[in-house]
Design a protein around this motif. Structure first.
Motif, mmCIF file in Angstrom:
data_model
loop_
_atom_site.group_PDB
_atom_site.id
_atom_site.type_symbol
_atom_site.label_atom_id
_atom_site.label_comp_id
_atom_site.label_asym_id
_atom_site.label_seq_id
_atom_site.Cartn_x
_atom_site.Cartn_y
_atom_site.Cartn_z
ATOM 1 N N GLN A 175 -6.722 4.162 12.166
ATOM 2 C CA GLN A 175 -8.150 4.273 11.841
ATOM 3 C C GLN A 175 -8.337 4.727 10.398
ATOM 4 O O GLN A 175 -9.195 4.202 9.676
ATOM 5 C CB GLN A 175 -8.836 5.281 12.773
ATOM 6 C CG GLN A 175 -9.143 4.763 14.145
ATOM 7 C CD GLN A 175 -9.902 5.805 14.964
ATOM 8 O OE1 GLN A 175 -10.718 6.551 14.442
ATOM 9 N NE2 GLN A 175 -9.616 5.858 16.259
ATOM 10 N N LEU A 176 -7.536 5.702 9.976
ATOM 11 C CA LEU A 176 -7.614 6.177 8.597
ATOM 12 C C LEU A 176 -7.315 5.040 7.626
ATOM 13 O O LEU A 176 -8.003 4.892 6.618
ATOM 14 C CB LEU A 176 -6.640 7.336 8.372
ATOM 15 C CG LEU A 176 -6.535 7.818 6.926
ATOM 16 C CD1 LEU A 176 -7.793 8.596 6.535
ATOM 17 C CD2 LEU A 176 -5.292 8.660 6.726
ATOM 18 N N ALA A 177 -6.289 4.250 7.911
ATOM 19 C CA ALA A 177 -5.929 3.139 7.026
ATOM 20 C C ALA A 177 -7.084 2.149 6.919
ATOM 21 O O ALA A 177 -7.448 1.728 5.807
ATOM 22 C CB ALA A 177 -4.664 2.446 7.525
ATOM 23 N N ARG A 178 -7.679 1.783 8.044
ATOM 24 C CA ARG A 178 -8.813 0.847 7.999
ATOM 25 C C ARG A 178 -9.952 1.434 7.163
ATOM 26 O O ARG A 178 -10.559 0.733 6.353
ATOM 27 C CB ARG A 178 -9.285 0.522 9.418
ATOM 28 C CG ARG A 178 -8.315 -0.390 10.170
ATOM 29 C CD ARG A 178 -8.879 -0.885 11.481
ATOM 30 N NE ARG A 178 -9.181 0.169 12.434
ATOM 31 C CZ ARG A 178 -8.321 0.688 13.298
ATOM 32 N NH1 ARG A 178 -7.072 0.252 13.332
ATOM 33 N NH2 ARG A 178 -8.696 1.633 14.138
ATOM 34 N N TRP A 179 -10.234 2.731 7.346
ATOM 35 C CA TRP A 179 -11.278 3.394 6.563
ATOM 36 C C TRP A 179 -10.940 3.349 5.073
ATOM 37 O O TRP A 179 -11.791 3.033 4.234
ATOM 38 C CB TRP A 179 -11.455 4.839 7.039
ATOM 39 C CG TRP A 179 -12.428 5.595 6.199
ATOM 40 C CD1 TRP A 179 -13.782 5.658 6.369
ATOM 41 C CD2 TRP A 179 -12.133 6.360 5.028
ATOM 42 N NE1 TRP A 179 -14.344 6.424 5.364
ATOM 43 C CE2 TRP A 179 -13.350 6.858 4.533
ATOM 44 C CE3 TRP A 179 -10.956 6.668 4.352
ATOM 45 C CZ2 TRP A 179 -13.415 7.658 3.397
ATOM 46 C CZ3 TRP A 179 -11.023 7.453 3.218
ATOM 47 C CH2 TRP A 179 -12.243 7.944 2.745
ATOM 48 N N ALA A 180 -9.699 3.701 4.723
ATOM 49 C CA ALA A 180 -9.291 3.773 3.315
ATOM 50 C C ALA A 180 -9.387 2.406 2.635
ATOM 51 O O ALA A 180 -9.801 2.316 1.473
ATOM 52 C CB ALA A 180 -7.872 4.329 3.206
ATOM 53 N N PHE A 181 -9.027 1.356 3.344
ATOM 54 C CA PHE A 181 -9.114 0.017 2.764
ATOM 55 C C PHE A 181 -10.576 -0.431 2.651
ATOM 56 O O PHE A 181 -10.995 -0.936 1.615
ATOM 57 C CB PHE A 181 -8.330 -0.991 3.605
ATOM 58 C CG PHE A 181 -6.846 -0.754 3.627
ATOM 59 C CD1 PHE A 181 -6.156 -0.336 2.497
ATOM 60 C CD2 PHE A 181 -6.124 -0.961 4.795
ATOM 61 C CE1 PHE A 181 -4.781 -0.125 2.517
ATOM 62 C CE2 PHE A 181 -4.746 -0.757 4.824
ATOM 63 C CZ PHE A 181 -4.080 -0.340 3.691
ATOM 64 N N ARG A 182 -11.343 -0.226 3.703
ATOM 65 C CA ARG A 182 -12.719 -0.734 3.744
ATOM 66 C C ARG A 182 -13.690 0.134 2.934
ATOM 67 O O ARG A 182 -14.432 -0.366 2.108
ATOM 68 C CB ARG A 182 -13.172 -0.812 5.205
ATOM 69 C CG ARG A 182 -14.556 -1.391 5.421
ATOM 70 C CD ARG A 182 -14.941 -1.479 6.892
ATOM 71 N NE ARG A 182 -14.808 -0.207 7.568
ATOM 72 C CZ ARG A 182 -13.935 0.051 8.562
ATOM 73 N NH1 ARG A 182 -13.123 -0.891 8.996
ATOM 74 N NH2 ARG A 182 -13.890 1.238 9.129
ATOM 75 N N GLU A 183 -13.665 1.446 3.180
ATOM 76 C CA GLU A 183 -14.661 2.334 2.584
ATOM 77 C C GLU A 183 -14.259 2.874 1.212
ATOM 78 O O GLU A 183 -15.101 3.059 0.353
ATOM 79 C CB GLU A 183 -14.959 3.512 3.523
ATOM 80 C CG GLU A 183 -15.460 3.107 4.891
ATOM 81 C CD GLU A 183 -16.769 2.361 4.855
ATOM 82 O OE1 GLU A 183 -17.617 2.672 3.990
ATOM 83 O OE2 GLU A 183 -16.943 1.435 5.671
ATOM 84 N N ARG A 184 -12.992 3.146 1.028
ATOM 85 C CA ARG A 184 -12.524 3.752 -0.230
ATOM 86 C C ARG A 184 -12.007 2.702 -1.206
ATOM 87 O O ARG A 184 -11.797 2.980 -2.373
ATOM 88 C CB ARG A 184 -11.455 4.802 0.096
ATOM 89 C CG ARG A 184 -10.987 5.679 -1.043
ATOM 90 C CD ARG A 184 -12.141 6.460 -1.676
ATOM 91 N NE ARG A 184 -11.670 7.354 -2.705
ATOM 92 C CZ ARG A 184 -11.314 6.967 -3.936
ATOM 93 N NH1 ARG A 184 -11.347 5.701 -4.286
ATOM 94 N NH2 ARG A 184 -10.900 7.854 -4.812
ATOM 95 N N GLY A 185 -11.790 1.470 -0.703
ATOM 96 C CA GLY A 185 -11.355 0.384 -1.569
ATOM 97 C C GLY A 185 -9.905 0.470 -2.008
ATOM 98 O O GLY A 185 -9.525 -0.127 -3.016
ATOM 99 N N LEU A 186 -9.078 1.178 -1.264
ATOM 100 C CA LEU A 186 -7.663 1.271 -1.629
ATOM 101 C C LEU A 186 -6.937 -0.020 -1.266
ATOM 102 O O LEU A 186 -7.364 -0.767 -0.389
ATOM 103 C CB LEU A 186 -7.011 2.465 -0.941
ATOM 104 C CG LEU A 186 -7.600 3.825 -1.314
ATOM 105 C CD1 LEU A 186 -6.826 4.942 -0.643
ATOM 106 C CD2 LEU A 186 -7.633 4.020 -2.815
ATOM 107 N N PHE A 187 -5.824 -0.260 -1.939
ATOM 108 C CA PHE A 187 -5.016 -1.451 -1.668
ATOM 109 C C PHE A 187 -3.698 -1.093 -0.986
ATOM 110 O O PHE A 187 -3.218 -1.840 -0.140
ATOM 111 C CB PHE A 187 -4.711 -2.220 -2.959
ATOM 112 C CG PHE A 187 -3.891 -3.446 -2.692
ATOM 113 C CD1 PHE A 187 -4.495 -4.587 -2.197
ATOM 114 C CD2 PHE A 187 -2.529 -3.457 -2.906
ATOM 115 C CE1 PHE A 187 -3.737 -5.724 -1.909
ATOM 116 C CE2 PHE A 187 -1.760 -4.578 -2.618
ATOM 117 C CZ PHE A 187 -2.379 -5.714 -2.118
ATOM 118 N N ARG A 188 -3.119 0.043 -1.355
ATOM 119 C CA ARG A 188 -1.802 0.427 -0.821
ATOM 120 C C ARG A 188 -1.857 1.866 -0.334
ATOM 121 O O ARG A 188 -2.381 2.744 -1.015
ATOM 122 C CB ARG A 188 -0.743 0.293 -1.915
ATOM 123 C CG ARG A 188 0.660 0.735 -1.521
ATOM 124 C CD ARG A 188 1.622 0.585 -2.706
ATOM 125 N NE ARG A 188 2.891 1.228 -2.446
ATOM 126 C CZ ARG A 188 3.933 0.641 -1.852
ATOM 127 N NH1 ARG A 188 3.858 -0.619 -1.471
ATOM 128 N NH2 ARG A 188 5.056 1.300 -1.654
#
Length: 165
Positions: A101-114
């Motif tokens: 869930q954290l990974a999905r949030w970080a990619f979607r909401e925070r715009g992280l790539f890796r």
């Protein structure tokens, strides 16, 4: 299979008893930057996340059972993931589900790539969490950590925004 509701939410001051209880476990004591032995210490642990990244309380049916965080976010849109759960939540898929869930949030909401994380090679449970959360192993960092005068190898894992869930 887990048949309960796992949610991530912001840490709150009234979570201090749960944090204090978690850090009384012998395997958790080394996970804090200072000893968490009082409610004030636990409140300090919660407050210390401010400005260093994104940390979330992991709740299971409304009860705090862990933490997931992404920190050390850099200009390359990369962040460092960490997680822990209380003993009663372990072995139930809670950490893996929360980390995913954290990974999905970080990619979607925070715009992280890796996203990267590491675990001691003598901690197969943490390896299972990383793998189940979609983080692929990338290699061993020899003698990276030192606890009580003992050096430990660390296995690094990473998950990219383009990886299949």
């Amino acid at each position: 299979m887990l048949h309960t509701t796992i949610e991530l939410r912001q840490w709150r001051d009234d979570d201090t008893p749960a944090v204090l209880a978690a850090f009384q476990e012998p395997d958790m004591r080394a996970q804090a930057p200072w000893p968490v032995v009082t409610l004030r210490d636990a409140m300090g642990w919660i407050a210390a996340w401010s400005g260093v990244g994104h940390a979330f309380a992991v709740t299971l049916d409304g009860q705090v059972v862990g933490n997931v965080a992404v920190t050390d976010i850099d200009v390359h849109e990369t962040g460092w993931v960490s997680y822990w759960t209380t003993p009663e939540a372990r072995g139930r898929g809670v950490a893996a589900a929360a980390t995913a869930q954290l990974a999905r949030w970080a990619f979607r909401e925070r715009g992280l790539f890796r996203l990267e994380l590491g675990h001691r090679t003598n901690n197969p449970a943490s390896c299972r969490v990383a793998t189940k959360a979609g983080f692929r192993p990338e290699g061993i960092e020899r003698a990276k950590l030192s606890h009580d005068g003992v050096r430990y190898d660390v296995e690094r894992h990473a998950r990219l925004a383009t990886d299949r869930p």
